[in-house]
Design a protein around this motif. Structure first.
Motif, short mmCIF file in Angstrom:
data_model
loop_
_atom_site.label_atom_id
_atom_site.label_comp_id
_atom_site.label_asym_id
_atom_site.label_seq_id
_atom_site.Cartn_x
_atom_site.Cartn_y
_atom_site.Cartn_z
N LYS A 99 -2.50 -18.16 -39.37
CA LYS A 99 -3.54 -17.49 -38.59
C LYS A 99 -4.59 -16.86 -39.49
N TYR A 100 -4.15 -16.34 -40.63
CA TYR A 100 -5.11 -15.79 -41.59
C TYR A 100 -6.04 -16.89 -42.07
N PHE A 101 -5.46 -18.06 -42.36
CA PHE A 101 -6.25 -19.21 -42.81
C PHE A 101 -7.24 -19.64 -41.71
N HIS A 102 -6.78 -19.61 -40.47
CA HIS A 102 -7.63 -19.94 -39.32
C HIS A 102 -8.82 -18.98 -39.24
N LYS A 103 -8.54 -17.70 -39.38
CA LYS A 103 -9.60 -16.69 -39.30
C LYS A 103 -10.56 -16.81 -40.47
N LEU A 104 -10.03 -17.12 -41.65
CA LEU A 104 -10.86 -17.21 -42.85
C LEU A 104 -11.78 -18.43 -42.80
N CYS A 105 -11.24 -19.56 -42.35
CA CYS A 105 -12.01 -20.80 -42.37
C CYS A 105 -12.88 -20.99 -41.13
N CYS A 106 -12.47 -20.44 -40.01
CA CYS A 106 -13.24 -20.60 -38.76
C CYS A 106 -13.52 -19.24 -38.14
N PRO A 107 -14.26 -18.37 -38.82
CA PRO A 107 -14.47 -17.01 -38.31
C PRO A 107 -15.22 -16.95 -36.99
N CYS A 108 -15.97 -18.02 -36.66
CA CYS A 108 -16.77 -18.00 -35.44
C CYS A 108 -15.97 -18.37 -34.20
N CYS A 109 -14.78 -18.93 -34.37
CA CYS A 109 -14.05 -19.40 -33.19
C CYS A 109 -12.57 -19.05 -33.21
N PHE A 110 -12.17 -18.05 -34.01
CA PHE A 110 -10.76 -17.70 -34.03
C PHE A 110 -10.44 -16.78 -32.85
N GLY A 111 -9.18 -16.77 -32.48
CA GLY A 111 -8.73 -15.89 -31.42
C GLY A 111 -9.15 -16.36 -30.04
N ARG A 112 -8.91 -15.52 -29.04
CA ARG A 112 -9.27 -15.81 -27.66
C ARG A 112 -10.43 -14.90 -27.27
N GLY A 113 -11.56 -15.52 -26.98
CA GLY A 113 -12.79 -14.75 -26.77
C GLY A 113 -12.77 -13.83 -25.59
N TRP A 292 -14.38 -22.03 -24.36
CA TRP A 292 -13.90 -23.37 -24.64
C TRP A 292 -12.68 -23.72 -23.80
N ARG A 293 -11.72 -22.82 -23.75
CA ARG A 293 -10.45 -23.12 -23.07
C ARG A 293 -10.26 -22.25 -21.85
N ALA A 294 -9.51 -22.79 -20.87
CA ALA A 294 -9.27 -22.05 -19.62
C ALA A 294 -8.01 -21.20 -19.68
N TYR A 295 -7.10 -21.48 -20.65
CA TYR A 295 -5.82 -20.78 -20.74
C TYR A 295 -5.12 -20.75 -19.38
N PRO A 296 -4.67 -21.91 -18.92
CA PRO A 296 -4.10 -22.00 -17.57
C PRO A 296 -2.70 -21.41 -17.47
N PHE A 297 -2.26 -21.21 -16.23
CA PHE A 297 -0.87 -20.84 -15.97
C PHE A 297 -0.09 -22.15 -15.89
N HIS A 298 0.74 -22.40 -16.87
CA HIS A 298 1.42 -23.69 -16.89
C HIS A 298 2.45 -23.85 -15.78
N TRP A 299 2.89 -22.73 -15.20
CA TRP A 299 3.83 -22.86 -14.08
C TRP A 299 3.15 -23.45 -12.84
N ALA A 300 1.81 -23.55 -12.84
CA ALA A 300 1.11 -24.11 -11.68
C ALA A 300 1.44 -25.58 -11.46
N TRP A 301 1.97 -26.28 -12.49
CA TRP A 301 2.31 -27.69 -12.36
C TRP A 301 3.77 -27.90 -11.95
N LEU A 302 4.52 -26.83 -11.80
CA LEU A 302 5.92 -26.96 -11.39
C LEU A 302 6.02 -27.14 -9.89
N PRO A 303 7.06 -27.81 -9.43
CA PRO A 303 7.22 -28.00 -7.97
C PRO A 303 7.34 -26.69 -7.21
N GLN A 304 7.88 -25.66 -7.87
CA GLN A 304 8.02 -24.35 -7.20
C GLN A 304 6.66 -23.77 -6.84
#
Length: 416
Positions: A99-113, A292-304
């Motif tokens: 994660k440190y490498f991610h932040k160092l190399c891609c400072p404009c897009c690290f983390g969840r905005g 960029w990403r929607a960060y979905p609830f993955h349980w939404a694809w379960l039959p329940q």
């Protein structure tokens, strides 16, 4: 600032100024872990501290992108999971370099905005608070604590200071005894009680697909699943996959005693299926995901998720969520928790609560209309702010206190 004061045990001692944060000096963790309203939790933390003092240190968890630890009691039994603030994914002392490498190399897009950085420990504790207020019972009890251990990741300066104090205590006892704490400084973080007998949801969901559950046990699983949905939707969890919620299934009797199993499941009112919602550190966003990403609830694809919310779930939470006073009390309780962070920003906190109020509004309507979890996540995203002029999107006034705004902007990769 350190103040000098006299005390009976020695001619001179150092005391901590009230305005200082505990991590600003080497104060003992036991000086800050006070839970008068929860003696059971206080006892667990005390056992954790005793274990560390006796050399039974927390063990770093290999999975995940941050520094988190299994905490043990003096006998070596795991009793909790500790996640230090300073070792969160983008924390300055995260021991996992990816994660440190991610932040160092891609400072404009690290983390969840959509999330405030380095507040994961508060999100963990706040999820437990919401769970308790709504009576869901799916989040293992989680609170903010201070712990110090040689196995935590410290800076070279902190370790050098600790060694220097120990050396002074050994060589010059009269000077060394004035140190309030000789060891490493305590770390601030979340402490979640460890749950036994649970496995990752994905394991049991595959088993249940191959070996369908009896009808009454299936209903228990559905009820527990709906409680997970309620929690995740209210706190707008951005990180819920099938690997970070757990299921405990206790099948009564032996494998060969099927008749006994059938009789037990018919007569017993005890729950055989239980869900634990762990890893709640990436929740409480200050806006809906719209980059960029929607960060979905993955349980939404379960039959329940295709089954309409049960009457049991509606009876449990609808009267509370539809009560504006309850929601306001919940916001105030969260404020008391979040404001303890050194980087607390009241404006950003209010934005977090605006998202949560919108989630509550949608969930309330879905429960009233008899919708299913999958229909819930397909509803228009809403933000409920304290009334003010202006704003973006379609605006509806809710009385004199709040304004409802439909959030129209979508992330580039859209999903639920």
């Amino acid at each position: 600032t350190l103040l000098l004061s006299f005390c009976p045990s020695s001619s001179l001692c150092l005391t901590l100024h009230p305005s200082l944060h505990p991590t600003d000096c080497s104060a003992g963790s036991g000086d800050f872990n006070h839970f008068p309203d929860d003696p059971e939790f206080a006892d667990i933390i005390q056992r954790a501290e005793q274990a560390i003092e006796n050399g039974v240190f927390p063990e770093r968890i290999s999975q995940g992108s941050s520094g988190s630890y299994f905490v043990k009691d003096p006998k070596g039994k795991v009793i909790g999971v500790f996640k230090p603030k300073s070792e969160e994914p983008y924390g300055h002392l995260n021991p996992k370099w990816t994660k440190y490498f991610h932040k160092l190399c891609c400072p404009c897009c690290f983390g969840r905005g959509c999330l405030l950085p380095n507040q994961g420990y508060l999100s963990e504790a706040a999820a437990s608070l919401v769970d308790t207020k709504l009576g869901l019972g799916v989040v293992p009890k989680t609170k903010v604590v201070y712990l110090a251990s040689d196995t935590f990741h410290y800076s070279a300066i902190d370790r050098a200071k600790s060694k220097g104090k120990k050396y002074a205590l050994e060589k010059v006892p009269k000077v060394g005894r004035h140190f309030h704490r000789v060891g490493l400084p305590p770390k601030l973080g979340s402490f979640q009680l460890f749950v036994e007998g649970y496995r990752e949801a994905d394991f049991w969901l595959r088993r249940f697909e191959a070996e369908p559950l009896p009808e009454n046990i299936r209903k228990q699983l559905q009820s527990q699943f709906e409680r997970l949905v309620v929690l995740d939707y209210v706190i707008r969890n951005t990180d819920r996959g099938n690997d970070n919620w757990l299921i405990k299934y206790e099948k009564p009797g032996g494998e060969g005693d099927r008749q006994k199993d059938a009789e037990w499941t018919e007569k017993s009112s005890a729950s055989c299926v239980k869900i634990a919602a762990i890893d709640n550190g990436l929740a409480f966003p200050f806006k809906h995901p719209d980059e960029w990403r929607a960060y979905p609830f993955h349980w939404a694809w379960l039959p329940q998720a295709k089954v309409a919310f049960s009457l049991e779930t509606r009876d449990l939470v609808l009267s509370r969520l539809s009560d504006m006073n309850f929601v306001q009390d919940l916001c105030e309780d969260l404020y008391e928790m979040f404001k303890t962070d050194k980087g607390f920003d009241k404006t950003m906190f209010e934005r977090q609560m605006s998202v949560m109020r919108g989630q509550v509004l949608n969930l309330t309507q879905a429960l009233k209309d008899g919708k299913s979890p999958i229909q819930l996540v397909q509803m228009p995203r809403v933000v409920v702010e304290r009334s003010r002029s202006g704003g973006h999107g379609r605006v509806v006034t809710l009385g004199n206190a709040f304004t409802q705004t439909f959030h129209c902007k979508r992330p580039f990769f859209t999903s639920w």
